[in-house]
Design an enzyme around this catalytic site. Structure first.
Site, PDB file in Angstrom:
ATOM      1  N   GLY A  73      14.707   2.792  -4.463  1.00  0.00           N
ATOM      2  CA  GLY A  73      14.701   3.316  -3.355  1.00  0.00           C
ATOM      3  C   GLY A  73      14.991   2.269  -2.248  1.00  0.00           C
ATOM      4  O   GLY A  73      15.735   2.532  -1.438  1.00  0.00           O
ATOM      5  N   SER A  74      14.493   1.022  -2.380  1.00  0.00           N
ATOM      6  CA  SER A  74      14.544   0.189  -1.398  1.00  0.00           C
ATOM      7  C   SER A  74      15.993  -0.279  -1.209  1.00  0.00           C
ATOM      8  O   SER A  74      16.530  -0.462  -0.048  1.00  0.00           O
ATOM      9  CB  SER A  74      13.851  -1.221  -1.522  1.00  0.00           C
ATOM     10  OG  SER A  74      12.179  -0.989  -1.798  1.00  0.00           O
ATOM     11  N   ASN A 153       4.874   8.412   3.204  1.00  0.00           N
ATOM     12  CA  ASN A 153       4.326   7.936   1.881  1.00  0.00           C
ATOM     13  C   ASN A 153       2.702   7.695   2.090  1.00  0.00           C
ATOM     14  O   ASN A 153       1.987   7.783   0.954  1.00  0.00           O
ATOM     15  CB  ASN A 153       4.972   6.666   1.477  1.00  0.00           C
ATOM     16  CG  ASN A 153       5.259   5.838   2.412  1.00  0.00           C
ATOM     17  OD1 ASN A 153       5.722   5.877   3.489  1.00  0.00           O
ATOM     18  ND2 ASN A 153       4.664   4.550   2.149  1.00  0.00           N
ATOM     19  N   ALA A 202      13.696   7.258  -8.823  1.00  0.00           N
ATOM     20  CA  ALA A 202      13.216   8.010  -9.830  1.00  0.00           C
ATOM     21  C   ALA A 202      11.816   8.130 -10.019  1.00  0.00           C
ATOM     22  O   ALA A 202      11.048   8.680 -10.768  1.00  0.00           O
ATOM     23  CB  ALA A 202      13.773   7.576 -11.007  1.00  0.00           C
ATOM     24  N   THR A 239      27.114  -3.519 -13.916  1.00  0.00           N
ATOM     25  CA  THR A 239      27.014  -2.463 -14.976  1.00  0.00           C
ATOM     26  C   THR A 239      26.021  -1.415 -14.923  1.00  0.00           C
ATOM     27  O   THR A 239      24.753  -1.915 -14.673  1.00  0.00           O
ATOM     28  CB  THR A 239      26.849  -3.301 -16.453  1.00  0.00           C
ATOM     29  OG1 THR A 239      27.945  -4.601 -16.306  1.00  0.00           O
ATOM     30  CG2 THR A 239      26.763  -2.462 -17.684  1.00  0.00           C
ATOM     31  N   CYS A 327       2.537  -1.044  -0.556  1.00  0.00           N
ATOM     32  CA  CYS A 327       3.226  -2.316  -0.161  1.00  0.00           C
ATOM     33  C   CYS A 327       2.383  -2.934   1.146  1.00  0.00           C
ATOM     34  O   CYS A 327       2.771  -4.034   1.415  1.00  0.00           O
ATOM     35  CB  CYS A 327       4.485  -1.722   0.674  1.00  0.00           C
ATOM     36  SG  CYS A 327       5.011  -0.333  -0.413  1.00  0.00           S
TER      37      CYS A 327
HETATM   38  C1  LIG Z   1       8.455   4.086  -2.787  1.00  0.00           C
HETATM   39  C2  LIG Z   1       9.071   4.151  -1.585  1.00  0.00           C
HETATM   40  C3  LIG Z   1      10.155   3.567  -1.277  1.00  0.00           C
HETATM   41  C4  LIG Z   1      10.769   2.306  -1.876  1.00  0.00           C
HETATM   42  O1  LIG Z   1      11.301   2.693  -3.485  1.00  0.00           O
HETATM   43  P1  LIG Z   1      11.534   1.787  -4.513  1.00  0.00           P
HETATM   44  O2  LIG Z   1      11.853   2.479  -5.765  1.00  0.00           O
HETATM   45  O3  LIG Z   1      10.048   1.149  -4.619  1.00  0.00           O
HETATM   46  O4  LIG Z   1      12.166   0.395  -3.977  1.00  0.00           O
HETATM   47  C5  LIG Z   1      11.238   3.797  -0.182  1.00  0.00           C
HETATM   48  N1  LIG Z   1      10.553   4.953   0.679  1.00  0.00           N
HETATM   49  C6  LIG Z   1       9.383   5.451   0.409  1.00  0.00           C
HETATM   50  C7  LIG Z   1       9.108   6.452   1.395  1.00  0.00           C
HETATM   51  C8  LIG Z   1       8.689   5.294  -0.515  1.00  0.00           C
HETATM   52  O5  LIG Z   1       7.750   5.884  -0.943  1.00  0.00           O
END
Ligand SMILES: *Cc1c(COP(=O)(O)O)cnc(C)c1O
Length: 401
Positions: A73-74, A153, A202, A239, A327
Site C-alpha cells: 500500500g505504501s 484506518n 493484500a 521481477t 504506525c
Molecule cells: C495499511 C495502510 C497503508 C499502508 O499499506 P502497506 O501495505 O502496509 O504499505 C496505507 N494506507 C492505509 C489507509 C492503510 O491502512
C-alpha cells in the site's frame, strides 16, 4: 501470558486465509519460472499473474490493463502522488489532501512540498468526514490532484468518495483514493465513483504482506517510481512477486464474495462492543456510528488513562489491540487523526482501537467487555489525572453543600 489469544487488530494486518495460502504455495516451490522468460514454466506464472489482474479488475469495476501490482500500500500511495505530480508538473503544482490520511500519503506530500509542490491539507468534522464542498473550494487552476482516503484506518470513517470524485471530474482534476482499508470490505466501483487512481494492499483483506496494487485509469499520465525492466507494462520494474500477486487476487475474490454476509455480522459485533464500552464512565466513541463507519472498526477514548498502558494490560489478558494506529504506536505523539477530529491531547492519549475480522466471534466480544472495565478502573486508580478529577468533584460538591 494468557492462554487466550483474541486478535483485534485486523486493520493493522490480517492472517492469510487457508484457501489463499493453498493457491499461493505452488508459486513458491513448483512454478518459479520468471514470467519474462520464454519457456513453458514461465508461461504458467505469466498466466497466474494475468488471472490475478483479472480478479482485481473485476472487484473494482476496472479493466485489466488499469491494474498495476506494487510492493504494498505504501508504495502504491507514493507512486500515485509522486508519479502524478512529476508527470503533470507543467500543468500546475498544487495537491489537495486531508489531515487524516495515512502517513504514506502525508509524508509523500511533505516530500513533494520540499520539491516545489504546494499541498492543502483539508480539515475534517468531528466524525472525521471531509466536506466535498471544501474540496471544490480548495481547487485552483494549479491543482493537479486530489487525494482523499476511502476509509480511515484509525476511526473507520467512510468518506464521501463518489461526491468528491464527481467534483474532481467536473473540475478536470485527477482524483486518487487510498482505499487500503476499504478494498475487500466495502463495495467499490471506480467508474461509478469517478476514481482515477486507487491504492490497495493484500494484507488488509487476508492476503499476503508486501504486495498491493495501484489502479490507474486508462489515459492518466503518470511517471514511474521504480525504473528497471519492462514489467507491469513498463510502469513498475522488478521481477514479479508471483505468489504474492496470486494471493492478492484470490484473497480479493474471496473477500468480495463474502462481503455482504460478513459485513452484516461484523457490524452487529461492532455495535455490541461499542455499546458495552461506552457504558464505562468517561468514555467516548471516536468516529461516526452506523453506516458511515467501517463494519469492523471500534475506536474509543477512556478519559484519564494512557493508551499504551491499556494495551499492555490487554495483552496480558490475551487481547491484541492498538492505540491510534500501528504506525503511530511507539511514538508518544497522540494520533494526528484524533487531533484532527478536535480531541485535546490528554484525551487523545487514552485511545483504544479494536478492529474486528473474520476470526472474531461473539464470545471474543463478551470476553473483552468482561475484562476491560476492570482494566480501565485499575489504570484510573493509578492515574494522577483521575485523582485530580475526583478531588475537583469533591471540592465542587463541598461548595454546593
Ligand atoms: C495499511 C495502510 C497503508 C499502508 O499499506 P502497506 O501495505 O502496509 O504499505 C496505507 N494506507 C492505509 C489507509 C492503510 O491502512
Amino acid at each position: 501470558m494468557s492462554d487466550k489469544h483474541i486478535y483485534l487488530d485486523h486493520s493493522a494486518t490480517t492472517y492469510i486465509k487457508p484457501q489463499v495460502f493453498d493457491e499461493m504455495l505452488p508459486y513458491l516451490n513448483t512454478y518459479y519460472g520468471n514470467p519474462s522468460s520464454i519457456y513453458a514454466m514461465s508461461h504458467k506464472t505469466e498466466q497466474a499473474i494475468d488471472q490475478a489482474r483479472e480478479r482485481v479488475a473485476l472487484a473494482l469495476g476496472a479493466e485489466k490493463a488499469e491494474i498495476f501490482f506494487t510492493g504494498g500500500g505504501s508504495e502504491a500511495d507514493n507512486w500515485a502522488l509522486k508519479g502524478i505530480a512529476f508527470a503533470n508538473k507543467h500543468r500546475g503544482n498544487h495537491i489537495i489532501t486531508t489531515k487524516i490520511e495515512h502517513h504514506a500519503i502525508l509524508h509523500a506530500c511533505e516530500f513533494l512540498e520540499r520539491n516545489g509542490f504546494e499541498v492543502t491539507y483539508l480539515p475534517v468534522d468531528a466524525e472525521g468526514l471531509v466536506d466535498p464542498e471544501a474540496v471544490r473550494q480548495a481547487i485552483t487552476d494549479k491543482t493537479l490532484l486530489v487525494s482523499v482516503m476511502f476509509a480511515n484506518n484509525e476511526i473507520g470513517t467512510i468518506e464521501p468518495v463518489k461526491a468528491i470524485g464527481q467534483i474532481c471530474r467536473e473540475k478536470k482534476v485527477l482524483f486518487h483514493t487510498d482505499a487500503v482499508q476499504a478494498v475487500g470490505h466495502a463495495p467499490i466501483d471506480v467508474k461509478d465513483m469517478n476514481i482515477d487512481l486507487l491504492t490497495l494492499a493484500a494484507h488488509k483483506f487476508y492476503g499476503p504482506k508486501g504486495v498491493g496494487a495501484l489502479y490507474i485509469r486508462r489515459g492518466v499520465k503518470i511517471d514511474s517510481l521504480i525504473h528497471g525492466g519492462g514489467q507491469e507494462r513498463g510502469k513498475r520494474a522488478g521481477t514479479e512477486n508471483i505468489a504474492g500477486i496470486v494471493g492478492l487476487g484470490k484473497a480479493l475474490e474471496l473477500a468480495v464474495a463474502e462481503m455482504p454476509a460478513e459485513n452484516k455480522r461484523l457490524a452487529a459485533l461492532r455495535d455490541k462492543l461499542i455499546k458495552g464500552l461506552t457504558r464505562i464512565p468517561h468514555t467516548r466513541l471516536n468516529g461516526p456510528a452506523g453506516d458511515k463507519r467501517m463494519p469492523g472498526n471500534v475506536n474509543v477514548c477512556f478519559q484519564f488513562i494512557e493508551g499504551e498502558s491499556l494495551l499492555l494490560l490487554l495483552d496480558s489478558k490475551g487481547i491484541s489491540a492498538s492505540s491510534g494506529s500501528a504506525c503511530t504506536s511507539g511514538s508518544l505523539d497522540p494520533s494526528h487523526v484524533l487531533l484532527a477530529i478536535g480531541l485535546p491531547h490528554e484525551i487523545a492519549h487514552g485511545s483504544l482501537r479494536l478492529t474486528l475480522g473474520s476470526s472474531t466471534t461473539e464470545a471474543d466480544i463478551d470476553y473483552v467487555l468482561e475484562v476491560l472495565p476492570g482494566i480501565v478502573q485499575r489504570l484510573r486508580d493509578m492515574s494522577p489525572l483521575w485523582k485530580n478529577y475526583l478531588q475537583a468533584q469533591a471540592n465542587a460538591s463541598g461548595h454546593a453543600v
